[in-house]
Design a protein around this motif. Structure first.
Motif, PDB file in Angstrom:
ATOM      1  N   SER A   1       2.863  -9.009  -6.072  1.00 33.25           N
ATOM      2  CA  SER A   1       1.556  -9.047  -5.419  1.00 33.25           C
ATOM      3  C   SER A   1       0.755  -7.763  -5.623  1.00 33.25           C
ATOM      4  O   SER A   1      -0.423  -7.720  -5.301  1.00 33.25           O
ATOM      5  N   GLY A   2       1.401  -6.749  -6.158  1.00 31.17           N
ATOM      6  CA  GLY A   2       0.686  -5.510  -6.423  1.00 31.17           C
ATOM      7  C   GLY A   2       0.782  -4.513  -5.280  1.00 31.17           C
ATOM      8  O   GLY A   2       0.793  -4.895  -4.108  1.00 31.17           O
ATOM      9  N   THR A   3       0.857  -3.239  -5.627  1.00 30.62           N
ATOM     10  CA  THR A   3       0.862  -2.139  -4.659  1.00 30.62           C
ATOM     11  C   THR A   3      -0.376  -1.292  -4.908  1.00 30.62           C
ATOM     12  O   THR A   3      -0.563  -0.791  -6.021  1.00 30.62           O
ATOM     13  N   ARG A   4      -1.179  -1.159  -3.887  1.00 30.30           N
ATOM     14  CA  ARG A   4      -2.377  -0.327  -4.029  1.00 30.30           C
ATOM     15  C   ARG A   4      -2.000   1.124  -3.770  1.00 30.30           C
ATOM     16  O   ARG A   4      -1.547   1.472  -2.662  1.00 30.30           O
ATOM     17  N   LEU A   5      -2.157   1.961  -4.770  1.00 28.80           N
ATOM     18  CA  LEU A   5      -1.862   3.392  -4.652  1.00 28.80           C
ATOM     19  C   LEU A   5      -3.158   4.138  -4.411  1.00 28.80           C
ATOM     20  O   LEU A   5      -4.104   4.041  -5.189  1.00 28.80           O
ATOM     21  N   GLN A   6      -3.177   4.865  -3.314  1.00 27.52           N
ATOM     22  CA  GLN A   6      -4.332   5.705  -2.994  1.00 27.52           C
ATOM     23  C   GLN A   6      -3.898   7.162  -3.077  1.00 27.52           C
ATOM     24  O   GLN A   6      -2.921   7.560  -2.425  1.00 27.52           O
ATOM     25  N   VAL A   7      -4.599   7.952  -3.862  1.00 23.36           N
ATOM     26  CA  VAL A   7      -4.262   9.360  -4.035  1.00 23.36           C
ATOM     27  C   VAL A   7      -5.319  10.187  -3.329  1.00 23.36           C
ATOM     28  O   VAL A   7      -6.502  10.142  -3.677  1.00 23.36           O
ATOM     29  N   GLN A   8      -4.873  10.942  -2.339  1.00 26.98           N
ATOM     30  CA  GLN A   8      -5.776  11.788  -1.549  1.00 26.98           C
ATOM     31  C   GLN A   8      -5.913  13.150  -2.214  1.00 26.98           C
ATOM     32  O   GLN A   8      -4.905  13.751  -2.585  1.00 26.98           O
ATOM     33  N   PRO A   9      -7.149  13.625  -2.374  1.00 23.52           N
ATOM     34  CA  PRO A   9      -7.333  14.940  -3.014  1.00 23.52           C
ATOM     35  C   PRO A   9      -6.814  16.082  -2.140  1.00 23.52           C
ATOM     36  O   PRO A   9      -6.594  15.929  -0.960  1.00 23.52           O
TER      37      PRO A   9
ATOM     38  N   PHE B   1       0.832  -1.202   0.000  1.00 23.08           N
ATOM     39  CA  PHE B   1       0.000   0.000   0.000  1.00 23.08           C
ATOM     40  C   PHE B   1       0.865   1.249   0.000  1.00 23.08           C
ATOM     41  O   PHE B   1       1.923   1.275   0.633  1.00 23.08           O
ATOM     42  N   LEU B   2       0.388   2.270  -0.714  1.00 23.81           N
ATOM     43  CA  LEU B   2       1.049   3.565  -0.729  1.00 23.81           C
ATOM     44  C   LEU B   2      -0.023   4.636  -0.823  1.00 23.81           C
ATOM     45  O   LEU B   2      -0.921   4.545  -1.666  1.00 23.81           O
ATOM     46  N   SER B   3       0.079   5.633   0.029  1.00 25.23           N
ATOM     47  CA  SER B   3      -0.865   6.745  -0.005  1.00 25.23           C
ATOM     48  C   SER B   3      -0.105   8.041  -0.229  1.00 25.23           C
ATOM     49  O   SER B   3       0.897   8.300   0.445  1.00 25.23           O
ATOM     50  N   VAL B   4      -0.561   8.843  -1.178  1.00 28.99           N
ATOM     51  CA  VAL B   4       0.081  10.127  -1.472  1.00 28.99           C
ATOM     52  C   VAL B   4      -0.998  11.179  -1.650  1.00 28.99           C
ATOM     53  O   VAL B   4      -2.179  10.858  -1.846  1.00 28.99           O
ATOM     54  N   ARG B   5      -0.586  12.424  -1.619  1.00 28.45           N
ATOM     55  CA  ARG B   5      -1.514  13.514  -1.870  1.00 28.45           C
ATOM     56  C   ARG B   5      -1.450  13.907  -3.345  1.00 28.45           C
ATOM     57  O   ARG B   5      -0.399  13.805  -3.990  1.00 28.45           O
ATOM     58  N   GLU B   6      -2.552  14.353  -3.846  1.00 22.70           N
ATOM     59  CA  GLU B   6      -2.625  14.780  -5.245  1.00 22.70           C
ATOM     60  C   GLU B   6      -1.569  15.849  -5.516  1.00 22.70           C
ATOM     61  O   GLU B   6      -1.385  16.782  -4.723  1.00 22.70           O
ATOM     62  N   GLY B   7      -0.873  15.688  -6.622  1.00 20.96           N
ATOM     63  CA  GLY B   7       0.175  16.632  -6.981  1.00 20.96           C
ATOM     64  C   GLY B   7       1.559  16.208  -6.536  1.00 20.96           C
ATOM     65  O   GLY B   7       2.559  16.681  -7.106  1.00 20.96           O
ATOM     66  N   ASP B   8       1.640  15.330  -5.550  1.00 21.23           N
ATOM     67  CA  ASP B   8       2.941  14.821  -5.109  1.00 21.23           C
ATOM     68  C   ASP B   8       3.434  13.767  -6.086  1.00 21.23           C
ATOM     69  O   ASP B   8       2.700  13.292  -6.959  1.00 21.23           O
TER      70      ASP B   8
ATOM     71  N   ASP C   1      -4.892   8.215 -10.901  1.00 15.83           N
ATOM     72  CA  ASP C   1      -3.799   7.243 -10.801  1.00 15.83           C
ATOM     73  C   ASP C   1      -4.059   6.209  -9.712  1.00 15.83           C
ATOM     74  O   ASP C   1      -3.307   5.238  -9.591  1.00 15.83           O
ATOM     75  N   SER C   2      -5.091   6.408  -8.922  1.00 17.24           N
ATOM     76  CA  SER C   2      -5.434   5.440  -7.874  1.00 17.24           C
ATOM     77  C   SER C   2      -5.764   4.100  -8.524  1.00 17.24           C
ATOM     78  O   SER C   2      -6.659   4.016  -9.369  1.00 17.24           O
ATOM     79  N   ALA C   3      -5.026   3.080  -8.132  1.00 15.44           N
ATOM     80  CA  ALA C   3      -5.171   1.760  -8.751  1.00 15.44           C
ATOM     81  C   ALA C   3      -4.196   0.815  -8.049  1.00 15.44           C
ATOM     82  O   ALA C   3      -3.494   1.212  -7.116  1.00 15.44           O
TER      83      ALA C   3
END
Lengths: 111, 113
Positions: free
Chosen positions: A103-111, A9-16, A83-85
């Motif tokens: 196994s895949g990395t789930r990317l979550q992009v926070q607005p 899992f990876l979470s980032v903010r939009e624009g980063d 890009d969230s996927a």
């Protein structure tokens, strides 16, 4: 073994920028790939790199390959909510057409 | 080209029933792959064909699973009898001689109850 490893899992903010990492198994792998999977969909090829390259850039995507450490990374610049996927890395062994996936990395992009 | 076409998109069946998944590869592609995706095991290669001939079926879980490719434009993956642990998304992919990558279908979500 034949395990291609990725963080889950990876979470980032939009624009980063997002950096997704992968460790693959075989230093003789000929091609290394990044695929994207959106919910309910198949896998879509994003980019690939040939094993004799260190870097490949394609618009917002940059792939870095460290053959010594068998480490592959995907950098997404200016990450957008679209890009969230789930992002999969995969390797292709010499003489074999089938790909071995992580196994895949789930990317979550926070607005 | 419409891409790799799989049918059905969703299948719900009872344990013990036979299930047949279908795939039409991209025209002109001579490699066809069947993968299974589960939460526990991720994406696993089941079998792949080259020019309709099975090349590597070492990923086929057991004798309940069989795959055929009677011609260049059609392949089936059959499970008989099905079990709840077969529940997964099954993907078909194809590739041509000059392609470095594989092109995936949308998948078939199989639920065995």
């Amino acid at each position: 073994g034949e395990d291609v490893e990725q963080s889950l899992f990876l979470s980032v903010r939009e624009g980063d920028s997002s950096v997704i990492n992968c460790t693959y198994t075989d230093s003789s792998s000929t091609y290394l790939y990044w695929y994207k999977q959106e919910p309910g969909a198949g896998l879509q090829l994003l980019t690939y790199i040939f094993s004799n390259m260190d870097m490949k850039q394609d618009q917002r995507l940059t792939v870095l390959l460290n053959k010594k450490d068998k480490h592959l990374s995907l950098r997404i610049a200016d990450t957008q909510t679209g890009d969230s996927a789930i992002y999969f890395c995969a390797e292709r062994f010499p003489g074999r057409r089938a790909l071995t996936f992580g196994s895949g990395t789930r990317l979550q992009v926070q607005p | 080209d419409a891409g790799v076409i799989q049918s059905p998109r969703h299948e719900v069946t009872e344990m013990g029933q036979e299930v047949t998944l279908r795939c039409k590869p991209i025209s002109g592609h001579d490699y066809l792959f069947w993968y299974r995706q589960t939460m526990m095991r991720g994406l696993e290669l089941l079998i792949y064909f080259n020019n309709n001939v099975p090349i590597d079926d070492s990923g086929m879980p057991e004798d309940r699973f069989s795959a055929k490719m009677p011609n260049a434009s059609f392949s089936t993956l059959k499970i008989q009898p099905s079990e709840p642990r077969d529940s997964a998304v099954y993907f078909c992919a194809s590739s041509g001689q000059t392609n470095t990558e594989a092109f995936f279908g949308q998948g078939t979500r199989l639920t065995v109850v």
